[in-house]
Design a protein around this motif. Sequence first.
Motif, short mmCIF file in Angstrom:
data_model
loop_
_atom_site.label_atom_id
_atom_site.label_comp_id
_atom_site.label_asym_id
_atom_site.label_seq_id
_atom_site.Cartn_x
_atom_site.Cartn_y
_atom_site.Cartn_z
N ALA A 101 -90.90 -31.44 -15.53
CA ALA A 101 -89.69 -31.31 -16.33
C ALA A 101 -88.98 -32.65 -16.45
N ARG A 102 -88.14 -32.76 -17.45
CA ARG A 102 -87.35 -33.97 -17.64
C ARG A 102 -86.38 -34.17 -16.47
N ALA A 103 -85.98 -35.41 -16.26
CA ALA A 103 -85.10 -35.74 -15.14
C ALA A 103 -83.65 -35.69 -15.58
N GLY A 104 -82.76 -35.51 -14.60
CA GLY A 104 -81.34 -35.69 -14.87
C GLY A 104 -81.03 -37.16 -15.04
N LEU A 105 -79.83 -37.45 -15.55
CA LEU A 105 -79.41 -38.83 -15.73
C LEU A 105 -79.11 -39.48 -14.38
#
Length: 205
Positions: A101-105
Motif C-alpha cells: 500500500a501507499r505510504a503516509g506522508l
Amino acid sequence: MPLPTALFWERRDVPGAEHALLADRTGLYAHGTALAVDPVPYACHYELQTDQDWVTTRFDVRAEGAGWARGVRLELAAGRWRITASEQGDLDAALVAAGHARAGLPGSEDPDLLYGAFDVDLGGSPLTNTLPIRRLGLLTAESGVAHRLSVAWVLVPSLEVVQADQIYTPLGGDRVRYASETFSADLTLDDEGFVRDYPGLATRR
C-alpha cells in the motif's frame, strides 16, 4: 569526535541490520544506520540526542531507497514537539511496484497529538527501546509494575510520525516486557539497558 560504544543488531523478521555508535555518560548521543529489505529495500540514517534525564530532545532521520528519499527532524522543547519533514522522489511508486500500500506522508500534520511523549521509537530499531528503559530506571524498578507511556513512533520507511501507546514492565534481572496494543515481547538487556535480544525482531552480535 569518535564515539566510544558500537552496537550491532541482526534483524530476525526480515533481512536487515542496525549499527549504532553512541556515548551515554550524560544522557544519550547516538548516530546509526538501519538497513532492511521490507517493505522495499532501504537505508535509514539517524542522529539522536537526549538530555541528562534521557528525555529525547532531538531526532534526525533520513530514509532512502531506489528513486526516493525522505527526511524528518523532531525537536522537543517545553513539552511540545516541532517536526519538519522533506521528501524527494516517489516512495509510493516503489511500494506499489512491490505490491504494498501507499505510504503516509513524512512527519506529522498535528504534532500536538504527541504532547506528553518524551521518547521516540524508530520502527524496527532496538536502540530506541532503551530510551524509556533508562528514562524510567526500569533496570532497577519494582518487578511486575507496568509503566504506560506515549511515544512519538516514526514509521519506516515512510517516516510518518504518529502517537503510540506502549507499556514497559520490568520482569526482574535483565528482562523487560514491551507491549503495544497488538504485540508484546520480553526484551533481554545488558547492564546499561541496551537490547541484547528482541524476540521476533533482532539479536545483538
